[in-house]
Design a protein around this motif. Structure first.
Motif: not given
Length: 438
Positions: A324, A358-359, A362-364
């Motif tokens: 995350k 991404v911000r 965000d889930r990555v």
């Protein structure tokens, strides 16, 4: 018929009244005429042509009956007129049908011919559409080749059209290649005949164990067993990588493809781990992990708690693990940066990005591109600064012990190990032959 029987007939005839004798005589004559004289001139059968009327070498037109897929038999003329249209920039399907001479109603019927007709909405400039027209100038069939193995065929059936995908059989062959690294892994792969995509796939297979920016050395080597695909004897593309071996600094890494699409060692240990060794591909280290490094800008001794990967601005930066995003922002020292939390113990940091993808929050996923290499913040040139923290303490990303890989279940191991032995035997046999011929 005996003579006695004929004599009896004659006596019966003589005993008849005069009027009946005349009637019987007329009927007999009429029947005789019907048997001797045909009612119309004799003709040859519809399917028979007198041999003496056939001309050698002359082509005759025949009426053919053929069966269309999914319909009753329909009798059509065999002489169809075909035309091919190449899609141009700005073309729509409506424009194409208008240019080749078909009506809006025919276009509607074609687009409503079934689920597979959706592929007509995905035509691109350079694609070819083939149209078949019958003697009445009606559209009979449209053919659009989707790829090397699949073709969309839309065929008229009575007053409507039916779409279907025709698929050709693919012949799968197994190929082998081997290479020794001289200048770089990329160049060695290209020289061995591998494609760009195959080289990247090999890097992804071994990317959890080998840092391709730092760990590779001259005379490292690799061997690959992979599929090639053929249709009608013609090469159409590459398939899966079935097995690969990478020798890095005299340490041997082996990977075999399992039915689940993942790669495992011959003992069934997953190649995929919780973290990648490197968040960028095929770059070099400009500054290693060093607790007492002399800062290149300030000139002061200051710990360098990560690794600097020198790369061109815009080079993709990947998340080294699932997690995350806990911070994605900018400051004057770090420039554009992204911090990612991985479970409770691990945090990775990516600094000096030219762009963030991404911000915060965000889930990555592992391998997801989270930004691009840049030169923002206090830096002397474009590079990625990468940090790896365990329980809040900085660790060397190159040497930190990563969570162990997950193995196959006990029930899967016997069959997988048997398969792995067979595949590795093929790879090793090919390698011996290859080296013997060098």
């Amino acid at each position: 018929m005996t003579l006695k029987f004929v004599t009896q007939i004659q006596r019966m005839f003589l005993q008849l009244p005069h009027f009946h004798k005349i009637l019987v005589s007329v009927i007999s004559v009429a029947l005789l005429l019907l048997l001797i004289i045909p009612s119309e001139p004799a003709t040859a059968s519809k399917n028979t042509t007198p041999a003496e009327q056939l001309m050698p070498g002359k082509r005759y037109q025949l009426e053919l009956a053929f069966e269309q897929a999914g319909s009753d038999k329909n009798t059509e003329r065999a002489n169809l007129t075909w035309q091919t249209y190449q899609i141009k920039s700005g073309d729509s399907l409506a424009k194409v049908f208008n240019k080749v001479g078909y009506s809006a109603q025919q276009l509607y019927q074609v687009t409503e011919s079934g689920e597979d007709a959706k592929y007509l909405r995905q035509v691109y400039p350079g694609d070819l559409l083939r149209f078949a027209t019958d003697d009445t100038d009606q559209l009979v069939q449209l053919v659009y080749q989707l790829n090397d193995t699949e073709t969309l065929i839309i065929t008229r059936q009575n007053d409507s059209f039916v779409a279907e995908i025709e698929t050709k059989d693919v012949e799968v062959r197994t190929e082998f290649t081997h290479a020794v690294i001289d200048s770089s892994f990329w160049n060695a792969g290209i020289d061995s005949g591998l494609t760009d995509n195959q080289i990247m796939r090999i890097a992804n297979i071994f990317g959890w164990d080998i840092d391709f920016a730092l760990d590779l050395r001259k005379n490292d080597e690799f061997s690959v067993l992979y599929e090639t695909h053929y249709v009608d004897g013609e090469f159409v593309g590459y398939g899966k990588i079935l097995a690969a071996e990478f020798v890095n600094r005299d340490e041997r890494f082996q990977a075999i493809l399992h039915d689940n699409g993942q790669y495992y060692t011959p003992n069934g240990r997953a190649m995929r781990k919780t973290f990648l060794r490197s968040p960028v591909n095929f770059t070099y280290i400009s500054s290693s992990f060093n607790p007492r490094r002399l800062h290149p800008v300030t000139g002061r001794v200051r710990p360098h708690n990560g690794i600097d990967y020198a790369a061109a601005t815009g080079t993709p930066v990947m998340s080294s693990g699932d997690g995350k995003v806990i911070s994605a922002s900018y400051n004057s020292l770090n420039g554009n940066y992204v911090f990612i939390q991985h479970g409770e113990r691990y945090v990775t940091k990516y600094l000096h990005l030219s762009r963030k993808h991404v911000r915060t929050g965000d889930r990555v996923k592992q391998g997801q591109v989270i930004g691009r290499v840049g030169a923002t913040g206090r830096v002397t040139g474009a590079h990625l600064h990468y940090e790896f923290l365990v329980n809040g303490a900085h660790r060397n990303p190159r040497t930190v012990e990563l969570p162990k890989a997950q193995s196959l279940s006990e029930s899967e191991l016997p069959s997988f190990r048997q398969h792995a032995d067979q595949v590795m035997a093929i790879l090793n046999d090919n390698k011996r032959v290859y080296l013997a011929m060098r």
